[in-house]
Design an enzyme around this catalytic site. Sequence first.
Site, mmCIF file in Angstrom:
data_model
loop_
_atom_site.group_PDB
_atom_site.id
_atom_site.type_symbol
_atom_site.label_atom_id
_atom_site.label_comp_id
_atom_site.label_asym_id
_atom_site.label_seq_id
_atom_site.Cartn_x
_atom_site.Cartn_y
_atom_site.Cartn_z
ATOM 1 N N LYS A 113 44.573 43.127 47.520
ATOM 2 C CA LYS A 113 44.172 42.151 46.509
ATOM 3 C C LYS A 113 45.205 41.046 46.385
ATOM 4 C CE LYS A 113 41.907 45.698 43.683
ATOM 5 N NZ LYS A 113 42.075 46.571 42.518
ATOM 6 N N GLN A 170 43.690 49.423 37.822
ATOM 7 C CA GLN A 170 43.308 50.188 39.000
ATOM 8 C C GLN A 170 42.937 51.619 38.630
ATOM 9 O OE1 GLN A 170 42.938 48.984 42.143
ATOM 10 N NE2 GLN A 170 42.120 50.985 42.667
ATOM 11 N N ASP A 195 36.425 43.632 36.835
ATOM 12 C CA ASP A 195 36.046 44.862 37.522
ATOM 13 C C ASP A 195 34.706 45.391 37.033
ATOM 14 O OD1 ASP A 195 36.978 46.212 39.694
ATOM 15 O OD2 ASP A 195 38.258 47.590 38.606
#
Length: 311
Positions: free
Chosen positions: A71, A115, A138
């Site tokens: 990323k 994450q 996300d």
Amino acid sequence: MMIQLRFLPLNKLPNGVVRFHRSVSPNFQVQNPNFATTLITRVSPPSHYTTGLAVILVGERKDSATYVENKKEACESVGINSYEVCLRQDCREEEILKHISRFNDDPSVHGILVQLPLPSHINDRNILNAVCIEKDVDGFHPLNIGRLAMSGREPLFVPCTPKGCIELLRRYNVNIKGKNAVVIGRSNIVGMPASLLLQREDAAVTVVHSRTKNPEEITRQADIIISAAGKPNMVTASWIKPGAVLIDVGINPVEDSTDPRGYRMVGDICYEEACKIALAITPVPGGVGPMTVAMLLLNTVTSAKRIHKCN
């Protein structure tokens, strides 16, 4: 004939199997060696304002660390500012919430990603609920998931990995409507949102999970399989219908003394066996992963445009 969904110019292997690497659609640059990068550069942020993405990583999972590094590199390649917070495995929940609150209030940050999965002592719901929905790139905020589940409602953001899976099927002109689709795994990260997206594409969807009876028999009926079980090489030839399209989300480290790292990454699907049966398959690594990153940056740019337009 089996197609490897990895996006690239057309290649033919010695055994006659057709393999695609990045970019097969005539609407894209077929000779471009990197389809995911091509996609991202087409949605790069406008030059008259900056775009920022903040990533919070807890612990030292190999797959998560690899994803976060990818990323970061992708952000740099397209001019998105990347902010990274790395916390210890045993950090307190309050510490994560403190960083989320700071990024929520920071006007230079347009997307926040925590994450997943998080360590077991952290309450996922508290963490995901804390992310400002306008920056939830996300797509895991309960309001975004709720809108995804409802007909006629649109979420602000769709979870990146499932979104990338559907985009792969679309780019390769795989017909989804009316097809039998099996999603292996029911996690909030991939399995559940992937099943919702397939329903939106009018597939007949079955979710196979750890309590499913006869998972092999059920999966063998599928025209499309999206596997996100996190079990290395779990799906063998006997699970696969000839001519099925396989999306392998699994990325599992297995010991390998021949690799300098001491391990290598494999998917949920036994690639060597599946290649002899499937019409198309994503490799691991290099299949779903680049699309996940591409969808994350797309969501981040979308967020920045939306926020700047409101201001």
